[in-house]
Design a protein around this motif. Structure first.
Motif, PDB file in Angstrom:
ATOM      1  N   PRO A  18      29.868  52.201  -4.619  1.00  0.00           N
ATOM      2  CA  PRO A  18      30.920  52.932  -3.907  1.00  0.00           C
ATOM      3  C   PRO A  18      32.282  52.883  -4.596  1.00  0.00           C
ATOM      4  O   PRO A  18      33.147  53.700  -4.322  1.00  0.00           O
ATOM      5  N   ARG A  19      32.464  51.948  -5.499  1.00  0.00           N
ATOM      6  CA  ARG A  19      33.743  51.822  -6.204  1.00  0.00           C
ATOM      7  C   ARG A  19      33.655  52.260  -7.662  1.00  0.00           C
ATOM      8  O   ARG A  19      34.596  52.094  -8.422  1.00  0.00           O
ATOM      9  N   ASN A  20      32.499  52.787  -8.065  1.00  0.00           N
ATOM     10  CA  ASN A  20      32.275  53.251  -9.447  1.00  0.00           C
ATOM     11  C   ASN A  20      32.609  52.178 -10.480  1.00  0.00           C
ATOM     12  O   ASN A  20      33.328  52.429 -11.446  1.00  0.00           O
ATOM     13  N   LEU A  21      32.057  50.987 -10.282  1.00  0.00           N
ATOM     14  CA  LEU A  21      32.366  49.854 -11.151  1.00  0.00           C
ATOM     15  C   LEU A  21      31.288  49.559 -12.175  1.00  0.00           C
ATOM     16  O   LEU A  21      31.411  48.617 -12.950  1.00  0.00           O
ATOM     17  N   ILE A  22      30.210  50.341 -12.172  1.00  0.00           N
ATOM     18  CA  ILE A  22      29.094  50.089 -13.090  1.00  0.00           C
ATOM     19  C   ILE A  22      28.911  51.306 -13.977  1.00  0.00           C
ATOM     20  O   ILE A  22      28.893  52.435 -13.512  1.00  0.00           O
ATOM     21  N   GLU A  23      28.751  51.060 -15.265  1.00  0.00           N
ATOM     22  CA  GLU A  23      28.531  52.132 -16.224  1.00  0.00           C
ATOM     23  C   GLU A  23      27.358  51.744 -17.130  1.00  0.00           C
ATOM     24  O   GLU A  23      27.272  50.604 -17.568  1.00  0.00           O
ATOM     25  N   VAL A  24      26.463  52.677 -17.367  1.00  0.00           N
ATOM     26  CA  VAL A  24      25.338  52.441 -18.268  1.00  0.00           C
ATOM     27  C   VAL A  24      25.732  52.954 -19.647  1.00  0.00           C
ATOM     28  O   VAL A  24      26.113  54.105 -19.803  1.00  0.00           O
ATOM     29  N   LYS A  25      25.666  52.055 -20.625  1.00  0.00           N
ATOM     30  CA  LYS A  25      25.998  52.413 -22.008  1.00  0.00           C
ATOM     31  C   LYS A  25      24.916  51.877 -22.922  1.00  0.00           C
ATOM     32  O   LYS A  25      24.693  50.677 -22.963  1.00  0.00           O
ATOM     33  N   GLU A  26      24.247  52.748 -23.625  1.00  0.00           N
ATOM     34  CA  GLU A  26      23.248  52.393 -24.626  1.00  0.00           C
ATOM     35  C   GLU A  26      22.607  51.020 -24.436  1.00  0.00           C
ATOM     36  O   GLU A  26      22.934  50.071 -25.136  1.00  0.00           O
ATOM     37  N   TYR A  27      21.706  50.930 -23.516  1.00  0.00           N
ATOM     38  CA  TYR A  27      20.934  49.722 -23.247  1.00  0.00           C
ATOM     39  C   TYR A  27      21.787  48.532 -22.814  1.00  0.00           C
ATOM     40  O   TYR A  27      21.486  47.392 -23.149  1.00  0.00           O
ATOM     41  N   SER A  28      22.831  48.816 -22.071  1.00  0.00           N
ATOM     42  CA  SER A  28      23.607  47.741 -21.453  1.00  0.00           C
ATOM     43  C   SER A  28      24.303  48.282 -20.212  1.00  0.00           C
ATOM     44  O   SER A  28      24.527  49.485 -20.085  1.00  0.00           O
ATOM     45  N   LEU A  29      24.613  47.382 -19.306  1.00  0.00           N
ATOM     46  CA  LEU A  29      25.373  47.740 -18.119  1.00  0.00           C
ATOM     47  C   LEU A  29      26.751  47.127 -18.253  1.00  0.00           C
ATOM     48  O   LEU A  29      26.888  45.959 -18.605  1.00  0.00           O
ATOM     49  N   VAL A  30      27.767  47.901 -17.956  1.00  0.00           N
ATOM     50  CA  VAL A  30      29.142  47.425 -18.016  1.00  0.00           C
ATOM     51  C   VAL A  30      29.646  47.336 -16.579  1.00  0.00           C
ATOM     52  O   VAL A  30      29.657  48.329 -15.854  1.00  0.00           O
ATOM     53  N   PHE A  31      30.011  46.118 -16.152  1.00  0.00           N
ATOM     54  CA  PHE A  31      30.495  45.863 -14.804  1.00  0.00           C
ATOM     55  C   PHE A  31      31.985  45.554 -14.829  1.00  0.00           C
ATOM     56  O   PHE A  31      32.459  44.892 -15.736  1.00  0.00           O
ATOM     57  N   ASN A  32      32.674  45.980 -13.802  1.00  0.00           N
ATOM     58  CA  ASN A  32      34.055  45.560 -13.597  1.00  0.00           C
ATOM     59  C   ASN A  32      33.995  44.500 -12.497  1.00  0.00           C
ATOM     60  O   ASN A  32      34.197  44.792 -11.328  1.00  0.00           O
TER      61      ASN A  32
END
Length: 54
Positions: A18-32
């Motif tokens: 709901p806060r758009n804090l996860i991004e998928v980037k080339e075989y990794s997840l980026v969390f805030n």
């Protein structure tokens, strides 16, 4: 959050955050992590239970 080795990088978690804090980037997840409010929405939607709450 912990991303276990069996994450498929499907993007389901990123799509429901709901806060758009996860991004998928080339075989990794980026969390805030600092902005996360521990709602567990991403954990519940993961099809392979690759996410856990800390």
């Amino acid at each position: 959050m912990i991303v276990k080795d069996w994450c498929m990088f499907c993007g389901e978690c990123a799509g429901v955050c709901p806060r758009n804090l996860i991004e998928v980037k080339e075989y990794s997840l980026v969390f805030n992590d600092e902005e996360c409010k521990d709602c567990s929405t991403c954990v519940k939607v993961c099809p392979v239970t690759a996410l856990e709450k800390d």
